[in-house]
Design a protein around this motif. Structure first.
Motif, PDB file in Angstrom:
ATOM      1  N   ARG A  71       0.629  -1.200  -0.233  1.00  0.00           N
ATOM      2  CA  ARG A  71      -0.023  -0.200  -0.345  1.00  0.00           C
ATOM      3  C   ARG A  71       0.839   1.189  -0.068  1.00  0.00           C
ATOM      4  O   ARG A  71       0.688   2.243  -0.880  1.00  0.00           O
ATOM      5  N   GLU A  72       2.066   1.202   0.907  1.00  0.00           N
ATOM      6  CA  GLU A  72       2.892   2.466   0.997  1.00  0.00           C
ATOM      7  C   GLU A  72       3.527   2.509  -0.294  1.00  0.00           C
ATOM      8  O   GLU A  72       3.680   3.629  -1.031  1.00  0.00           O
ATOM      9  N   LEU A  73       4.060   1.519  -1.112  1.00  0.00           N
ATOM     10  CA  LEU A  73       4.578   1.530  -2.482  1.00  0.00           C
ATOM     11  C   LEU A  73       3.820   2.056  -3.628  1.00  0.00           C
ATOM     12  O   LEU A  73       4.059   2.982  -4.047  1.00  0.00           O
ATOM     13  N   ALA A  74       2.328   1.708  -3.392  1.00  0.00           N
ATOM     14  CA  ALA A  74       1.494   2.112  -4.411  1.00  0.00           C
ATOM     15  C   ALA A  74       1.238   3.817  -4.188  1.00  0.00           C
ATOM     16  O   ALA A  74       0.973   4.426  -5.290  1.00  0.00           O
ATOM     17  N   GLU A  75       1.165   3.964  -3.146  1.00  0.00           N
ATOM     18  CA  GLU A  75       0.922   5.462  -2.766  1.00  0.00           C
ATOM     19  C   GLU A  75       1.918   6.366  -3.184  1.00  0.00           C
ATOM     20  O   GLU A  75       1.721   7.383  -3.626  1.00  0.00           O
ATOM     21  N   ALA A  76       3.078   5.832  -2.927  1.00  0.00           N
ATOM     22  CA  ALA A  76       4.603   6.641  -3.275  1.00  0.00           C
ATOM     23  C   ALA A  76       4.439   6.841  -4.876  1.00  0.00           C
ATOM     24  O   ALA A  76       4.846   7.789  -5.232  1.00  0.00           O
ATOM     25  N   ALA A  77       4.107   5.557  -5.392  1.00  0.00           N
ATOM     26  CA  ALA A  77       4.364   5.495  -6.992  1.00  0.00           C
ATOM     27  C   ALA A  77       3.131   6.249  -7.923  1.00  0.00           C
ATOM     28  O   ALA A  77       3.409   6.823  -8.916  1.00  0.00           O
ATOM     29  N   ASP A  78       2.098   5.896  -7.309  1.00  0.00           N
ATOM     30  CA  ASP A  78       0.897   6.560  -8.037  1.00  0.00           C
ATOM     31  C   ASP A  78      -0.045   6.940  -6.936  1.00  0.00           C
ATOM     32  O   ASP A  78      -1.001   6.124  -6.723  1.00  0.00           O
ATOM     33  N   PRO A  79       0.053   8.097  -6.417  1.00  0.00           N
ATOM     34  CA  PRO A  79      -1.015   8.464  -5.567  1.00  0.00           C
ATOM     35  C   PRO A  79      -2.387   8.765  -6.080  1.00  0.00           C
ATOM     36  O   PRO A  79      -2.605   9.325  -7.024  1.00  0.00           O
ATOM     37  N   MET A  80      -3.330   8.591  -5.041  1.00  0.00           N
ATOM     38  CA  MET A  80      -4.679   8.998  -5.724  1.00  0.00           C
ATOM     39  C   MET A  80      -4.776  10.622  -5.582  1.00  0.00           C
ATOM     40  O   MET A  80      -4.459  11.223  -4.561  1.00  0.00           O
ATOM     41  N   PRO A  81      -5.248  11.170  -6.466  1.00  0.00           N
ATOM     42  CA  PRO A  81      -5.475  12.522  -6.560  1.00  0.00           C
ATOM     43  C   PRO A  81      -6.372  13.139  -5.541  1.00  0.00           C
ATOM     44  O   PRO A  81      -7.312  12.553  -5.080  1.00  0.00           O
ATOM     45  N   ALA A  82      -5.926  14.119  -4.894  1.00  0.00           N
ATOM     46  CA  ALA A  82      -6.637  15.049  -3.937  1.00  0.00           C
ATOM     47  C   ALA A  82      -8.075  15.110  -4.435  1.00  0.00           C
ATOM     48  O   ALA A  82      -8.276  15.559  -5.449  1.00  0.00           O
ATOM     49  N   GLY A  83      -9.151  14.631  -3.721  1.00  0.00           N
ATOM     50  CA  GLY A  83     -10.613  14.923  -3.902  1.00  0.00           C
ATOM     51  C   GLY A  83     -11.103  14.103  -4.788  1.00  0.00           C
ATOM     52  O   GLY A  83     -12.314  14.270  -5.444  1.00  0.00           O
ATOM     53  N   LEU A  84     -10.439  13.019  -5.206  1.00  0.00           N
ATOM     54  CA  LEU A  84     -11.007  12.185  -6.096  1.00  0.00           C
ATOM     55  C   LEU A  84     -12.325  11.596  -5.862  1.00  0.00           C
ATOM     56  O   LEU A  84     -13.377  11.539  -6.650  1.00  0.00           O
ATOM     57  N   PRO A  85     -12.620  11.093  -4.574  1.00  0.00           N
ATOM     58  CA  PRO A  85     -13.891  10.436  -4.321  1.00  0.00           C
ATOM     59  C   PRO A  85     -15.008  11.570  -4.048  1.00  0.00           C
ATOM     60  O   PRO A  85     -15.980  11.357  -4.664  1.00  0.00           O
ATOM     61  N   GLU A  86     -14.700  12.819  -3.820  1.00  0.00           N
ATOM     62  CA  GLU A  86     -15.729  13.734  -3.865  1.00  0.00           C
ATOM     63  C   GLU A  86     -16.059  14.139  -5.388  1.00  0.00           C
ATOM     64  O   GLU A  86     -17.325  14.328  -5.814  1.00  0.00           O
ATOM     65  N   ASN A  87     -15.039  14.174  -6.116  1.00  0.00           N
ATOM     66  CA  ASN A  87     -15.289  14.284  -7.791  1.00  0.00           C
ATOM     67  C   ASN A  87     -16.140  13.159  -8.181  1.00  0.00           C
ATOM     68  O   ASN A  87     -16.889  13.586  -9.196  1.00  0.00           O
ATOM     69  N   VAL A  88     -15.913  12.021  -7.886  1.00  0.00           N
ATOM     70  CA  VAL A  88     -16.347  11.012  -8.535  1.00  0.00           C
ATOM     71  C   VAL A  88     -18.021  11.159  -8.145  1.00  0.00           C
ATOM     72  O   VAL A  88     -19.118  10.988  -8.855  1.00  0.00           O
ATOM     73  N   LYS A  89     -18.092  11.470  -6.777  1.00  0.00           N
ATOM     74  CA  LYS A  89     -19.739  11.591  -6.151  1.00  0.00           C
ATOM     75  C   LYS A  89     -20.540  12.561  -6.852  1.00  0.00           C
ATOM     76  O   LYS A  89     -21.463  12.537  -7.305  1.00  0.00           O
ATOM     77  N   PHE A  90     -19.621  13.760  -7.323  1.00  0.00           N
ATOM     78  CA  PHE A  90     -20.359  15.098  -7.692  1.00  0.00           C
ATOM     79  C   PHE A  90     -20.731  14.488  -9.043  1.00  0.00           C
ATOM     80  O   PHE A  90     -21.594  14.836  -9.676  1.00  0.00           O
ATOM     81  N   ALA A  91     -19.655  13.969  -9.911  1.00  0.00           N
ATOM     82  CA  ALA A  91     -19.923  13.402 -11.297  1.00  0.00           C
ATOM     83  C   ALA A  91     -21.111  12.722 -11.492  1.00  0.00           C
ATOM     84  O   ALA A  91     -21.905  12.936 -12.484  1.00  0.00           O
ATOM     85  N   LEU A  92     -21.401  11.697 -10.629  1.00  0.00           N
ATOM     86  CA  LEU A  92     -22.424  10.792 -10.423  1.00  0.00           C
ATOM     87  C   LEU A  92     -23.728  11.648 -10.306  1.00  0.00           C
ATOM     88  O   LEU A  92     -24.704  11.462 -11.039  1.00  0.00           O
ATOM     89  N   ALA A  93     -23.739  12.636  -9.386  1.00  0.00           N
ATOM     90  CA  ALA A  93     -24.938  13.529  -8.979  1.00  0.00           C
ATOM     91  C   ALA A  93     -25.333  14.340 -10.191  1.00  0.00           C
ATOM     92  O   ALA A  93     -26.362  14.411 -10.722  1.00  0.00           O
ATOM     93  N   VAL A  94     -24.341  14.900 -10.991  1.00  0.00           N
ATOM     94  CA  VAL A  94     -24.498  15.673 -12.204  1.00  0.00           C
ATOM     95  C   VAL A  94     -25.298  14.762 -13.014  1.00  0.00           C
ATOM     96  O   VAL A  94     -26.282  15.204 -13.841  1.00  0.00           O
ATOM     97  N   ARG A  95     -24.401  13.513 -13.359  1.00  0.00           N
ATOM     98  CA  ARG A  95     -25.246  12.671 -14.565  1.00  0.00           C
ATOM     99  C   ARG A  95     -26.759  12.417 -14.295  1.00  0.00           C
ATOM    100  O   ARG A  95     -27.494  12.430 -15.071  1.00  0.00           O
TER     101      ARG A  95
END
Length: 166
Positions: free
Chosen positions: A21-45
């Motif tokens: 998990r630490e290696l994956a977070e260091a190599a390719d971290p999840m963009p900040a706010g991704l979960p909120e952006n996904v929820k927003f996109a689904l709500a807009v759709r």
């Protein structure tokens, strides 16, 4: 898959997973706010889908002592007019005869509500209306349905009716 206690994760497995998990977070971290952006996109759709309102329900106007064998309901939206008439098939399943404007759209029947992932929802029946707007959905096992009207233009938002019990 855990088959017996010998296959259960132990402390060494948990430590290895933590390192991965630490290696994956260091190599390719999840963009900040991704979960909120996904929820927003689904709500807009979901908001982009047009909602049709019930404008007439023949079953509501008639009070009977027993169950009704036919019900007609009209739905009206900004760009769609939909009339459905439900009747029982000899095998006990449900048949929907319908008319829609505009014509040559795809009509989907969904069991209950579809939620925000309307594009991935699996209908219990799907049919294209003919040149006159007529369509038939037969042998439906469900009696609690909502209808989704999809247009030929993939950029045009679908029209969704409320859930109705026949």
């Amino acid at each position: 898959m855990i088959v017996n206690d010998d296959d259960a994760l132990d402390l060494a497995d948990e430590a290895l997973l933590a390192d991965l998990r630490e290696l994956a977070e260091a190599a390719d971290p999840m963009p900040a706010g991704l979960p909120e952006n996904v929820k927003f996109a689904l709500a807009v759709r979901m908001l982009q889908a047009e909602a049709a309102a019930i404008t007439h329900d023949a079953a509501l106007a008639i009070r009977t002592a027993g169950p009704s064998t036919t019900a007609s309901i009209a739905f009206s939206g900004r760009t769609v007019e939909l009339l459905v008439s439900a009747s029982d098939e000899p095998d006990g399943s449900l048949r929907i005869d319908g008319w829609v404007t505009p014509t040559q759209v795809v009509i989907e029947a969904h069991a209950g509500a579809v939620g925000p992932s309307i594009d991935r929802a699996v209908p219990v029946a799907r049919v294209q209306a003919d040149d006159l707007g007529r369509f038939v959905l037969s042998s439906l096992p469900e009696r609690r349905l909502m209808f989704v009207v999809r247009f030929a233009d993939p950029h045009q938002a679908p029209t969704i009716t409320p859930v109705v019990e026949f």
